[in-house]
Design an enzyme around this catalytic site. Structure first.
Site, mmCIF file in Angstrom:
data_model
loop_
_atom_site.group_PDB
_atom_site.id
_atom_site.type_symbol
_atom_site.label_atom_id
_atom_site.label_comp_id
_atom_site.label_asym_id
_atom_site.label_seq_id
_atom_site.Cartn_x
_atom_site.Cartn_y
_atom_site.Cartn_z
ATOM 1 N N CYS A 240 -6.939 -7.076 -10.958
ATOM 2 C CA CYS A 240 -6.088 -8.283 -10.952
ATOM 3 C C CYS A 240 -6.633 -9.331 -11.908
ATOM 4 O O CYS A 240 -5.867 -10.010 -12.602
ATOM 5 C CB CYS A 240 -5.978 -8.850 -9.540
ATOM 6 S SG CYS A 240 -4.990 -7.806 -8.444
ATOM 7 N N CYS B 92 -2.028 -4.813 -5.406
ATOM 8 C CA CYS B 92 -2.508 -6.042 -4.769
ATOM 9 C C CYS B 92 -1.435 -7.131 -4.811
ATOM 10 O O CYS B 92 -0.518 -7.106 -5.647
ATOM 11 C CB CYS B 92 -3.733 -6.575 -5.504
ATOM 12 S SG CYS B 92 -5.173 -5.514 -5.406
ATOM 13 N N GLU C 232 -1.755 -10.166 -5.884
ATOM 14 C CA GLU C 232 -1.784 -10.940 -7.128
ATOM 15 C C GLU C 232 -0.963 -10.264 -8.216
ATOM 16 O O GLU C 232 -0.223 -10.916 -8.950
ATOM 17 C CB GLU C 232 -3.226 -11.095 -7.634
ATOM 18 C CG GLU C 232 -4.140 -11.859 -6.706
ATOM 19 C CD GLU C 232 -4.880 -10.962 -5.717
ATOM 20 O OE1 GLU C 232 -4.268 -10.018 -5.189
ATOM 21 O OE2 GLU C 232 -6.062 -11.226 -5.464
ATOM 22 N N GLU D 155 0.831 -1.212 0.000
ATOM 23 C CA GLU D 155 0.000 0.000 0.000
ATOM 24 C C GLU D 155 0.862 1.256 0.000
ATOM 25 O O GLU D 155 2.087 1.199 0.175
ATOM 26 C CB GLU D 155 -0.943 -0.035 1.212
ATOM 27 C CG GLU D 155 -1.923 -1.199 1.110
ATOM 28 C CD GLU D 155 -2.973 -1.222 2.209
ATOM 29 O OE1 GLU D 155 -2.841 -0.477 3.204
ATOM 30 O OE2 GLU D 155 -3.928 -2.013 2.056
HETATM 31 N N1 THU Z 1 -6.064 -6.701 -1.979
HETATM 32 C C1 THU Z 1 -5.223 -7.630 -2.519
HETATM 33 O O1 THU Z 1 -3.995 -7.542 -2.382
HETATM 34 N N2 THU Z 1 -5.765 -8.656 -3.202
HETATM 35 C C2 THU Z 1 -7.094 -8.924 -3.290
HETATM 36 O O2 THU Z 1 -7.483 -9.942 -3.826
HETATM 37 C C3 THU Z 1 -8.058 -7.974 -2.722
HETATM 38 C C4 THU Z 1 -7.493 -6.730 -2.142
HETATM 39 C C5 THU Z 1 -5.472 -5.623 -1.180
HETATM 40 C C6 THU Z 1 -5.582 -4.226 -1.695
HETATM 41 C C7 THU Z 1 -5.460 -3.421 -0.426
HETATM 42 O O3 THU Z 1 -4.083 -3.297 -0.081
HETATM 43 C C8 THU Z 1 -6.117 -4.289 0.630
HETATM 44 O O4 THU Z 1 -6.124 -5.606 0.086
HETATM 45 C C9 THU Z 1 -7.540 -3.873 0.982
HETATM 46 O O5 THU Z 1 -8.309 -3.701 -0.142
#
Ligand code: THU
Length: 133
Positions: free
Chosen positions: A92, A56, A58, A47
């Site tokens: 993603c 994310c 993925e 983040e």
């Molecule tokens: N996030 C992911 O890394 N992968 C997912 O499949 C869903 C969301 C992350 C984005 C953000 O840093 C946090 O989870 C909350 O949305």
């Protein structure tokens, strides 16, 4: 799919989650992307204070694999931090779909709930390279 392989991909995703940098959402995610040649790439969410610049788990795993020359994938295991299995977000799904279909193994925080879908089920009728021809 082989149960042992699914378990080991989930364990790797869980391990990847330990490195998540998620001070804003406090929702850590780990992912493990498996290539057709058996190589595996682990990712976590990263983040940023400028929230929209976050990435994310993925896509972290995918970019690591692509930057190492990989193009063909069989599975991605995703472990979130909540009670429900973590499914990939729309961005993603789109990024993964660029490289074809693959199995998506989604798990909740302690792997007590695991759900498996094909990416093509999660992103039907998506925009792809054929549309650009
Ligand atoms: N996030 C992911 O890394 N992968 C997912 O499949 C869903 C969301 C992350 C984005 C953000 O840093 C946090 O989870 C909350 O949305």
């Amino acid at each position: 799919m082989q149960e042992g392989l699914q378990k080991s991909l989930l364990q790797s995703a869980l391990k990847g989650r330990e490195n998540a940098y998620a001070p804003y959402s406090d929702y850590a995610v780990g992912a493990c992307l498996r290539c057709e040649d058996g190589a595996q790439y682990i990712g976590c969410n990263v983040e940023n204070a400028a929230f929209g610049s976050s990435i994310c788990a993925e896509r972290t795993a995918l970019c690591k694999a692509i930057s190492e020359g990989k193009r063909r994938f069989t599975d991605i295991a995703i472990v979130g931090s909540g009670a429900l299995p973590a499914y990939p977000c729309g961005a993603c799904r789109q990024m993964l779909a660029e490289f074809g279909d693959l199995r998506v193994i989604s798990a909740n925080h302690d792997l007590s709930k695991v759900e498996v879908r094909m990416l093509s089920e999660l992103l039907p009728l998506g925009f792809g390279k054929e549309a650009l021809r």
